[in-house]
Design an enzyme around this catalytic site. Sequence first.
Site, PDB file in Angstrom:
ATOM      1  N   HIS A  29       4.096  -6.170  -0.226  1.00 15.98           N
ATOM      2  CA  HIS A  29       2.680  -5.943  -0.554  1.00 15.98           C
ATOM      3  C   HIS A  29       2.290  -6.486  -1.919  1.00 15.98           C
ATOM      4  CE1 HIS A  29       4.508  -2.584  -2.786  1.00 15.98           C
ATOM      5  NE2 HIS A  29       3.439  -2.642  -3.551  1.00 15.98           N
TER       6      HIS A  29
HETATM    7  C1  UD1 Z   1      -1.202  -0.874  -5.428  1.00 16.98           C
HETATM    8  C2  UD1 Z   1      -0.649  -1.079  -6.830  1.00 16.98           C
HETATM    9  C3  UD1 Z   1       0.811  -1.497  -6.747  1.00 16.98           C
HETATM   10  C4  UD1 Z   1       1.608  -0.504  -5.919  1.00 16.98           C
HETATM   11  C5  UD1 Z   1       0.945  -0.288  -4.571  1.00 16.98           C
HETATM   12  C6  UD1 Z   1       1.652   0.807  -3.833  1.00 16.98           C
HETATM   13  C7  UD1 Z   1      -2.196  -1.903  -8.578  1.00 16.98           C
HETATM   14  C8  UD1 Z   1      -2.558  -3.075  -9.395  1.00 16.98           C
HETATM   15  N1  UD1 Z   1      -1.364  -2.148  -7.542  1.00 16.98           N
HETATM   16  O1  UD1 Z   1      -1.132  -2.120  -4.756  1.00 16.98           O
HETATM   17  O2  UD1 Z   1       1.359  -1.539  -8.060  1.00 16.98           O
HETATM   18  O3  UD1 Z   1       2.882  -1.018  -5.738  1.00 16.98           O
HETATM   19  O4  UD1 Z   1      -0.427   0.106  -4.753  1.00 16.98           O
HETATM   20  O5  UD1 Z   1       1.490   0.697  -2.463  1.00 16.98           O
HETATM   21  O6  UD1 Z   1      -2.621  -0.810  -8.843  1.00 16.98           O
HETATM   22  N2  UD1 Z   1      -6.115  -1.370   1.334  1.00 16.98           N
HETATM   23  C9  UD1 Z   1      -6.457  -0.774   2.525  1.00 16.98           C
HETATM   24  N3  UD1 Z   1      -6.432   0.589   2.593  1.00 16.98           N
HETATM   25  C10 UD1 Z   1      -6.112   1.372   1.542  1.00 16.98           C
HETATM   26  C11 UD1 Z   1      -5.756   0.759   0.328  1.00 16.98           C
HETATM   27  C12 UD1 Z   1      -5.761  -0.617   0.259  1.00 16.98           C
HETATM   28  O7  UD1 Z   1      -6.764  -1.443   3.506  1.00 16.98           O
HETATM   29  O8  UD1 Z   1      -6.095   2.617   1.698  1.00 16.98           O
HETATM   30  C13 UD1 Z   1      -6.101  -2.851   1.274  1.00 16.98           C
HETATM   31  C14 UD1 Z   1      -7.408  -3.433   0.774  1.00 16.98           C
HETATM   32  O9  UD1 Z   1      -7.602  -4.642   1.444  1.00 16.98           O
HETATM   33  C15 UD1 Z   1      -7.122  -3.712  -0.677  1.00 16.98           C
HETATM   34  C16 UD1 Z   1      -5.649  -4.068  -0.674  1.00 16.98           C
HETATM   35  O10 UD1 Z   1      -5.080  -3.260   0.360  1.00 16.98           O
HETATM   36  O11 UD1 Z   1      -7.909  -4.746  -1.209  1.00 16.98           O
HETATM   37  C17 UD1 Z   1      -4.934  -3.813  -1.970  1.00 16.98           C
HETATM   38  O12 UD1 Z   1      -5.064  -2.446  -2.362  1.00 16.98           O
HETATM   39  P1  UD1 Z   1      -4.873  -2.023  -3.887  1.00 16.98           P
HETATM   40  O13 UD1 Z   1      -4.924  -0.549  -3.989  1.00 16.98           O
HETATM   41  O14 UD1 Z   1      -5.804  -2.776  -4.736  1.00 16.98           O
HETATM   42  O15 UD1 Z   1      -3.446  -2.569  -4.254  1.00 16.98           O
HETATM   43  P2  UD1 Z   1      -2.046  -2.415  -3.511  1.00 16.98           P
HETATM   44  O16 UD1 Z   1      -1.613  -3.742  -3.013  1.00 16.98           O
HETATM   45  O17 UD1 Z   1      -2.080  -1.277  -2.573  1.00 16.98           O
HETATM   46  N1  UDP Z   2       7.064   4.109   1.796  1.00 17.82           N
HETATM   47  C1  UDP Z   2       6.583   4.901   2.837  1.00 17.82           C
HETATM   48  N2  UDP Z   2       6.163   4.277   3.986  1.00 17.82           N
HETATM   49  C2  UDP Z   2       6.201   2.933   4.158  1.00 17.82           C
HETATM   50  C3  UDP Z   2       6.694   2.139   3.089  1.00 17.82           C
HETATM   51  C4  UDP Z   2       7.109   2.764   1.930  1.00 17.82           C
HETATM   52  O1  UDP Z   2       6.549   6.122   2.726  1.00 17.82           O
HETATM   53  O2  UDP Z   2       5.786   2.447   5.212  1.00 17.82           O
HETATM   54  C5  UDP Z   2       7.479   4.775   0.557  1.00 17.82           C
HETATM   55  C6  UDP Z   2       8.868   4.437   0.079  1.00 17.82           C
HETATM   56  O3  UDP Z   2       9.819   5.312   0.625  1.00 17.82           O
HETATM   57  C7  UDP Z   2       8.755   4.617  -1.425  1.00 17.82           C
HETATM   58  C8  UDP Z   2       7.310   4.292  -1.716  1.00 17.82           C
HETATM   59  O4  UDP Z   2       6.629   4.302  -0.468  1.00 17.82           O
HETATM   60  O5  UDP Z   2       9.010   5.957  -1.777  1.00 17.82           O
HETATM   61  C9  UDP Z   2       7.165   2.944  -2.381  1.00 17.82           C
HETATM   62  O6  UDP Z   2       5.830   2.643  -2.504  1.00 17.82           O
HETATM   63  P1  UDP Z   2       5.263   1.169  -2.537  1.00 17.82           P
HETATM   64  O7  UDP Z   2       6.287   0.223  -2.057  1.00 17.82           O
HETATM   65  O8  UDP Z   2       3.958   1.203  -1.845  1.00 17.82           O
HETATM   66  O9  UDP Z   2       4.943   0.971  -4.075  1.00 17.82           O
HETATM   67  P2  UDP Z   2       5.813   0.531  -5.341  1.00 17.82           P
HETATM   68  O10 UDP Z   2       6.997   1.421  -5.430  1.00 17.82           O
HETATM   69  O11 UDP Z   2       6.153  -0.913  -5.173  1.00 17.82           O
HETATM   70  O12 UDP Z   2       4.856   0.704  -6.473  1.00 17.82           O
END
Ligand code: UD1
Ligand code: UDP
Length: 366
Positions: A216
Amino acid sequence: MRVIGSATFAPGLRILSVVGNRPQFIKSAPLSLALRNAGVEEVTLHTGQHYDPELSAVFFDELELDPPAYRLESGSGTHAEQTARMLPGIERAVLEERPDAVLVYGDTNSTLAGALAAAKQLVPVAHVEAGLRSFDRTMPEELNRLVVDRISALLFCPAEGAVANLAAEGITVGVHQVGDVMYDANLRLAPIARERSRALAELGVEPGRYLVLTLHREANTRADALARIADALARIEEPVVFPVHPRTTAALAAAGISLDSRLRTTPPVGYLDFAALASQARLILTDSGGVQKEAYWYGVPCVTLRTTSEWVETLEKGWNRLVGTDPDLIVQAVREARPQADRPVLYGDGHASERIADLLCTMRHG
Ligand code: UD1
Ligand code: UDP
């Protein structure tokens, strides 16, 4: 009276916790429990950064988190839009609650907004997972880490390396090596996950005979990176289970990339299903921060689709390998990865949350 950083704490500590996305809900679970057990009053604010049920509600249900007292609707957008939308709501909650400290977790835009809103109102910021660095400032998370650590009064580090990173930046006051709250969650929940989850059967895979993939990161959801990763995946013979983050679903569609039909894709799964899947995989392929550590705790080799990692200890112990997005490197690393003979304990002892709660309650320095 308690003194934390430059602030004085009255008895009857009140904490405002700011959470907003998947890993933060998970990190807050053991800490909320530890705070409650220590008699600390915790009020939670959900920024709304993650809003889909499979990225948010599922964790509140599964991990039995109290519903947040404040719920914002910051949603998705550019970094500036998202962060800016969070700030007024967090500031209002800070002013209303006048907490003794604001707890923020990790390195996301919700972490940054929580820390900024608190610090601007002169409320001490307590940062859980402080001191991590990838030394790659093109990652949005790295900037968040640098800024949040700079303005935090209390910095809770998961490992010695994080303490050293802070010291190298001149940050030495309020720094505590406590271990990793994610490990606390993991030790408690992983055994339950294996008992309760039916995810392996539902996805048609057998223990030790499949890979798990998560993807992601901003850099990896660009079309060129996605195309390279998709190329590598098509060359992997073993079954690959892929819970797809919505960002990646959208990016694949926008780039017109179809993944190999042998991939077992699913929407994101809850913590317990993911723990069951990850802990019984032959190998984990990921660009997540948290998942690299979980792979290590499970004793599952990890191949990381990045060129840097904050969790360098997992690399040093030989359980994790950085491959970026080069298809040949990915395929080769997947083929070669094997468990190592040694797996020393990393990132604490499963009691980081209690330590943080104790420090919040009893610390005196300033
Ligand atoms: C965010 C964090 C990242 C973290 C991740 C955990 C920042 C800069 N990034 O990334 O560090 O690892 O969360 O998972 O804060 N979207 C949906 N539904 C949702 C949320 C997001 O469809 O409920 C989609 C949208 O298209 C959105 C994209 O995901 O534009 C990115 O979401 P965003 O919260 O901005 O960043 P993540 O990639 O989730
Ligand atoms: N995780 C989850 N479901 C999924 C993928 C990940 O519960 O489908 C959990 C995973 O076990 C870990 C956390 O999400 O505890 C990691 O989050 P993510 O990868 O979204 O963010 P990051 O750690 O990179 O910020």
